[in-house]
Design a protein around this motif. Structure first.
Motif, PDB file in Angstrom:
ATOM      1  N   ALA A   1       4.441   4.383  -8.745  1.00  0.00           N
ATOM      2  CA  ALA A   1       3.555   4.935  -9.770  1.00  0.00           C
ATOM      3  C   ALA A   1       2.919   3.821 -10.590  1.00  0.00           C
ATOM      4  O   ALA A   1       1.723   3.870 -10.908  1.00  0.00           O
ATOM      5  N   ARG A   2       3.704   2.795 -10.947  1.00  0.00           N
ATOM      6  CA  ARG A   2       3.171   1.674 -11.739  1.00  0.00           C
ATOM      7  C   ARG A   2       2.188   0.835 -10.941  1.00  0.00           C
ATOM      8  O   ARG A   2       1.179   0.368 -11.483  1.00  0.00           O
ATOM      9  N   GLU A   3       2.486   0.632  -9.657  1.00  0.00           N
ATOM     10  CA  GLU A   3       1.707  -0.309  -8.853  1.00  0.00           C
ATOM     11  C   GLU A   3       0.574   0.349  -8.067  1.00  0.00           C
ATOM     12  O   GLU A   3      -0.153  -0.333  -7.348  1.00  0.00           O
ATOM     13  N   GLY A   4       0.441   1.660  -8.176  1.00  0.00           N
ATOM     14  CA  GLY A   4      -0.631   2.345  -7.453  1.00  0.00           C
ATOM     15  C   GLY A   4      -0.392   2.452  -5.969  1.00  0.00           C
ATOM     16  O   GLY A   4      -1.353   2.579  -5.186  1.00  0.00           O
ATOM     17  N   ALA A   5       0.855   2.409  -5.564  1.00  0.00           N
ATOM     18  CA  ALA A   5       1.202   2.518  -4.143  1.00  0.00           C
ATOM     19  C   ALA A   5       1.512   3.967  -3.793  1.00  0.00           C
ATOM     20  O   ALA A   5       1.758   4.813  -4.657  1.00  0.00           O
ATOM     21  N   ARG A   6       1.534   4.262  -2.513  1.00  0.00           N
ATOM     22  CA  ARG A   6       1.860   5.597  -2.024  1.00  0.00           C
ATOM     23  C   ARG A   6       3.355   5.656  -1.707  1.00  0.00           C
ATOM     24  O   ARG A   6       3.970   4.641  -1.391  1.00  0.00           O
ATOM     25  N   PHE A   7       3.928   6.856  -1.771  1.00  0.00           N
ATOM     26  CA  PHE A   7       5.376   7.009  -1.620  1.00  0.00           C
ATOM     27  C   PHE A   7       5.668   8.234  -0.759  1.00  0.00           C
ATOM     28  O   PHE A   7       5.338   9.356  -1.127  1.00  0.00           O
ATOM     29  N   ILE A   8       6.260   7.990   0.406  1.00  0.00           N
ATOM     30  CA  ILE A   8       6.688   9.061   1.303  1.00  0.00           C
ATOM     31  C   ILE A   8       8.182   8.906   1.494  1.00  0.00           C
ATOM     32  O   ILE A   8       8.662   7.824   1.847  1.00  0.00           O
ATOM     33  N   TYR A   9       8.928   9.979   1.251  1.00  0.00           N
ATOM     34  CA  TYR A   9      10.378   9.842   1.288  1.00  0.00           C
ATOM     35  C   TYR A   9      11.025  10.930   2.140  1.00  0.00           C
ATOM     36  O   TYR A   9      10.442  11.998   2.378  1.00  0.00           O
ATOM     37  N   ALA A  10      12.235  10.634   2.580  1.00  0.00           N
ATOM     38  CA  ALA A  10      13.006  11.564   3.404  1.00  0.00           C
ATOM     39  C   ALA A  10      13.828  12.481   2.526  1.00  0.00           C
ATOM     40  O   ALA A  10      14.723  12.040   1.811  1.00  0.00           O
ATOM     41  N   SER A  11      13.511  13.764   2.579  1.00  0.00           N
ATOM     42  CA  SER A  11      14.412  14.779   2.063  1.00  0.00           C
ATOM     43  C   SER A  11      15.160  15.342   3.271  1.00  0.00           C
ATOM     44  O   SER A  11      15.270  14.666   4.301  1.00  0.00           O
TER      45      SER A  11
ATOM     46  N   SER B   1       0.824  -1.212   0.000  1.00  0.00           N
ATOM     47  CA  SER B   1       0.000   0.000   0.000  1.00  0.00           C
ATOM     48  C   SER B   1       0.857   1.260   0.000  1.00  0.00           C
ATOM     49  O   SER B   1       0.440   2.299  -0.532  1.00  0.00           O
ATOM     50  N   ALA B   2       2.052   1.179   0.614  1.00  0.00           N
ATOM     51  CA  ALA B   2       2.892   2.373   0.701  1.00  0.00           C
ATOM     52  C   ALA B   2       4.348   1.972   0.846  1.00  0.00           C
ATOM     53  O   ALA B   2       4.674   0.952   1.470  1.00  0.00           O
ATOM     54  N   VAL B   3       5.226   2.800   0.288  1.00  0.00           N
ATOM     55  CA  VAL B   3       6.670   2.693   0.502  1.00  0.00           C
ATOM     56  C   VAL B   3       7.099   3.946   1.256  1.00  0.00           C
ATOM     57  O   VAL B   3       6.881   5.070   0.785  1.00  0.00           O
ATOM     58  N   LEU B   4       7.676   3.738   2.431  1.00  0.00           N
ATOM     59  CA  LEU B   4       8.190   4.839   3.245  1.00  0.00           C
ATOM     60  C   LEU B   4       9.705   4.780   3.134  1.00  0.00           C
ATOM     61  O   LEU B   4      10.356   3.922   3.744  1.00  0.00           O
ATOM     62  N   HIS B   5      10.248   5.675   2.335  1.00  0.00           N
ATOM     63  CA  HIS B   5      11.645   5.582   1.922  1.00  0.00           C
ATOM     64  C   HIS B   5      12.523   6.450   2.827  1.00  0.00           C
ATOM     65  O   HIS B   5      12.740   7.628   2.568  1.00  0.00           O
ATOM     66  N   MET B   6      13.024   5.832   3.906  1.00  0.00           N
ATOM     67  CA  MET B   6      13.901   6.510   4.865  1.00  0.00           C
ATOM     68  C   MET B   6      15.368   6.180   4.613  1.00  0.00           C
ATOM     69  O   MET B   6      16.257   6.811   5.177  1.00  0.00           O
ATOM     70  N   GLY B   7      15.645   5.158   3.824  1.00  0.00           N
ATOM     71  CA  GLY B   7      17.013   4.710   3.609  1.00  0.00           C
ATOM     72  C   GLY B   7      17.799   5.688   2.754  1.00  0.00           C
ATOM     73  O   GLY B   7      17.306   6.183   1.739  1.00  0.00           O
ATOM     74  N   ALA B   8      19.034   5.969   3.173  1.00  0.00           N
ATOM     75  CA  ALA B   8      19.888   6.898   2.423  1.00  0.00           C
ATOM     76  C   ALA B   8      21.290   6.869   3.005  1.00  0.00           C
ATOM     77  O   ALA B   8      21.502   6.388   4.128  1.00  0.00           O
TER      78      ALA B   8
END
Length: 326
Positions: A101-111, A66-73
């Protein structure tokens, strides 16, 4: 299912704890290594742990995410390997954006607030998208985060496929439990606490800015629990997308911080000043403060923890206990 990259790291593991408390199925993408990093997720283990190098293969199975929470960096402000930083902070982020975008998932990322660079005058840093192009980060890490923010801005403006919801969060100076593996990037709060507990004064850098007093360098320090609350709010409000600051909206001096650490530890206020290391000169932000207008306008209403209350909580509930992990 929710994927958390960097989910065994500092912010990621605190987010992982909150999601597990909600009963969410989670996949953590991270390495545990040979040290104590595993303790960050010991009380709230994910359903699955995926090594970063195996992430693409895992996503190829088209899991129900459902969502990818992208904290890795690579988050070291002193990082020097530009190719590695680009692959990790830009290329990987772009692949995850495109997958969502392709899979219809949500994306929250760390700037990061490091994208703002230096401040010519003490005023809050605006996250107005119209000002994004003018930012001049001071280091490789901040530049890499800025590059991806610009990519996102271009993709959205160009009408390219986007995740079902997307949000980039410019994290300011985050502190709190589970940061103990971060080495030189550990928060100033933890470093100052360790110093005063050893009976030493809290050491601060002398100012290298003309007219700015020693210890008057100021940052927007934010309790990690407030950062997690913002991300949970975004998950609860899928109609909200955008690039947002994630700070408190209040700049506090390093002298304020040192005094708050001494007070929380129940020790006399003792501060000493040392010269700024040569490696940091020209890359050091003497002032940061988040303009929180846009996040508030988007509907976020929770108050942020004061520096004194956050440090007191960190010390009393974690650092001064037998088990400092969340």
């Amino acid at each position: 299912m929710i994927i958390i990259t960097g989910g065994a790291g500092f912010i990621g593991s605190c987010l992982q704890a909150a999601l597990r408390a909600r009963g969410e199925e989670t996949v953590v993408v991270d390495w545990l290594g040979t040290g104590d990093k595993w303790r960050n997720v010991a009380r709230h283990a994910p359903d699955r742990l995926v090594a970063p190098e195996a992430l693409d293969a895992f996503l190829d199975t088209r899991p129900d995410v459902s969502a990818v929470l992208h904290m890795g960096a690579i988050s070291e402000t002193t990082a020097r390997d530009g190719d590695l930083v680009w692959r990790t902070n830009v290329d990987l982020s772009a692949r995850l954006w495109q997958w969502c975008a392709r899979e219809g998932a949500r994306f929250i990322y760390a700037s990061s607030a490091a994208t703002y660079g230096g401040a010519d005058r003490p005023e809050p840093f605006s996250d107005d998208p119209a000002r994004l192009e003018a930012l001049r980060p001071l280091n490789l890490y901040g530049w890499s985060k800025h590059v991806f923010d610009r990519h996102v801005q271009g993709w959205v403006a160009g009408g390219e496929p986007a995740p079902a919801q997307w949000a980039g969060l410019k994290f300011f100076n985050v502190y709190g439990p589970n940061e103990y593996h971060k080495g030189g990037m550990i928060s100033v709060v933890k470093v100052k606490y360790d110093e005063v507990r050893r009976g030493q004064p809290a050491t601060l850098f002398r100012s290298n800015v003309p007219g700015l007093a020693d210890g008057a360098q100021a940052r927007d320090f934010i309790w990690v629990g407030d950062v997690v609350n913002v991300m949970l709010w975004l998950l609860d409000n899928p109609q909200v997308s955008g690039l947002f600051n994630c700070g408190t909206g209040v700049a506090r001096t390093y002298l304020d911080l040192a005094h708050a650490v001494c007070d929380a530890a129940g020790l006399p206020r003792q501060v000493a000043f040392v010269d700024m290391p040569e490696a940091l000169r020209g890359q050091y932000q003497s002032y940061t403060c988040a303009d929180m207008t846009r996040l508030r306008a988007a509907g976020y209403t929770r108050p942020f923890t004061s520096l004194e209350d956050g440090i007191r909580r960190y010390v009393h509930d974690y650092l001064a206990t037998d088990d400092a992990y969340l």
